[in-house]
Write an enzyme that holds these catalytic residues in place. Structure first.
Site: not given
Ligand code: FNR
Length: 346
Positions: A28, A110, A133, A160, A221, A245, A277, A279
């Site tokens: 997940y 979130s 959202y 988002t 976002k 994302h 993304g 980092i």
């Molecule tokens: C997310 N992301 C995400 N974004 C958002 O706006 N709302 C959300 O609820 C979620 N949920 C979520 C769950 C999980 C398990 C992951 C891995 C990601 C995206 C998150 O905000 C972000 O954009 C990315 O995770 C950034 O990339 P890295 O740092 O994971 O590579």
């Protein structure tokens, strides 16, 4: 943990978290959409960027502090919004909020958090921003969320916009029903509400409407192009997060870091620009700032920290990134955030 087992960097947290979490939870968290091309690009594009350090600059004192929407942070490294922190650690977002406070940074909570937005803000000493959202046909549901977030003390709304549907995260699709979804109570929604997503994705008209509901700053976002960045600024966004994302939505989309320069040029100072993304290192933060981001958000590494060592683990992930950033600033002759400029990256 003893010294020998203390992770030295974010990648070591990743490996320990992978060992510790159940296969379905790991899938997940780790998943990207479809062939995970964009997920991989988010990393490889950082690796391709080359730093041009300047030497014999006075770097005895390094200052990583900055402000985001007028809010002070110790370093321009925020916690990205992610759902279901309870999958990684029992204290869930309460632990994450404490970690953000320990690192003097902002936690973007979130909409699909495991804990309520009221519990999360109560656990945070610093600013919490609320991510949402717009996907309920009944926009009144969204209005209630904003009111709750505002009443709980959130300092910005992060909308988002990259998820009119969920991307096909195939790595996770066969096992997602095995995840303990029942342990969350969802940040600002009655239980079960999240599953009621009813296929009415947002448009720019909804952004206009949303702005009338709250005086909180609006962060958009998921922007990846100059066109959309200009629209976001025109629609009153105070900040933009350049993001795909974490590679979880449109596979094949541009890496965030490759989209950054055109977004920065398009908004031309009208709003703040952040990036997320891929980092994983202080040098990734440095490269992002050099290309015009005011801050970055970190996603998966925070969940790795939570999985390995709860709130302390997440705080340690932030501390490592802050320390690596300070080191990279010293080694590149950029003692302050303001001094990080475009010439640093080729
Ligand atoms: C997310 N992301 C995400 N974004 C958002 O706006 N709302 C959300 O609820 C979620 N949920 C979520 C769950 C999980 C398990 C992951 C891995 C990601 C995206 C998150 O905000 C972000 O954009 C990315 O995770 C950034 O990339 P890295 O740092 O994971 O590579």
């Amino acid at each position: 943990m003893n010294d020998e087992s203390t992770p030295l960097n974010v990648f070591e947290y990743e490996e320990l978290a992978r060992q510790k979490l159940s296969p379905e939870t790991w899938a997940y968290i780790a998943a990207g959409a479809e062939d995970e091309v964009t997920l991989a690009r988010n990393r490889s594009s950082f690796e391709r960027l080359v730093l041009r350090p300047n030497l014999l600059v006075d770097v005895e004192r390094i200052d990583t502090s900055t402000t985001l929407l007028g809010q002070s942070v110790a370093a321009p490294i925020l916690i990205a919004p992610m759902g279901q922190h309870a999958f990684a650690c029992p204290d869930a977002e309460v632990a994450t909020a404490a970690a953000a406070s320990a690192a003097s940074t902002i936690f973007v909570a979130s909409l699909s958090s495991s804990r309520s937005i009221e519990e999360i803000t109560a656990a945070a000493a610093g600013p919490v921003w609320f991510q949402m959202y717009l996907f309920f046909r009944d926009r009144g549901r969204s209005e209630v969320m904003i009111q709750r977030a505002q009443a709980a003390g959130c300092r910005a709304i992060v909308l988002t916009v990259d998820s009119p549907r969920w991307g096909r995260k195939e790595r996770n699709m066969r096992t997602e029903d095995d995840l303990p979804w029942h342990i969350g109570n969802l940040a600002a929604l009655p239980p079960g509400c999240y599953q009621y997503r009813d296929g009415a994705p947002a448009t720019w008209a909804d952004v206009e409407w949303l702005r009338t509901l709250t005086g909180l700053p609006l962060v958009i976002k998921g922007i990846l192009t100059a066109e959309d960045a200009a629209l976001a600024a025109n629609h009153g966004a105070q900040a933009i997060v350049v993001s795909n994302h974490g590679g979880r939505q449109l596979d094949g989309a541009v890496a965030s870091i490759d989209a950054l320069a055109e977004v920065v040029a398009a908004v031309d100072g009208r709003c703040e620009v952040y990036l997320d993304g891929g980092i994983r290192r202080g040098t990734d933060v440095l490269k992002s700032l050099a290309l015009g981001a005011r801050a970055v958000l970190v996603g998966r590494p925070i969940l790795w920290g939570l999985a390995v060592n709860g709130s302390q683990g997440a705080a340690e992930v932030l501390r490592l990134l802050q320390e690596e950033l300070a080191c990279a600033m010293a080694l590149s002759g950029r003692p302050t955030i303001r001094s990080i400029d475009r010439k640093l990256v080729r």
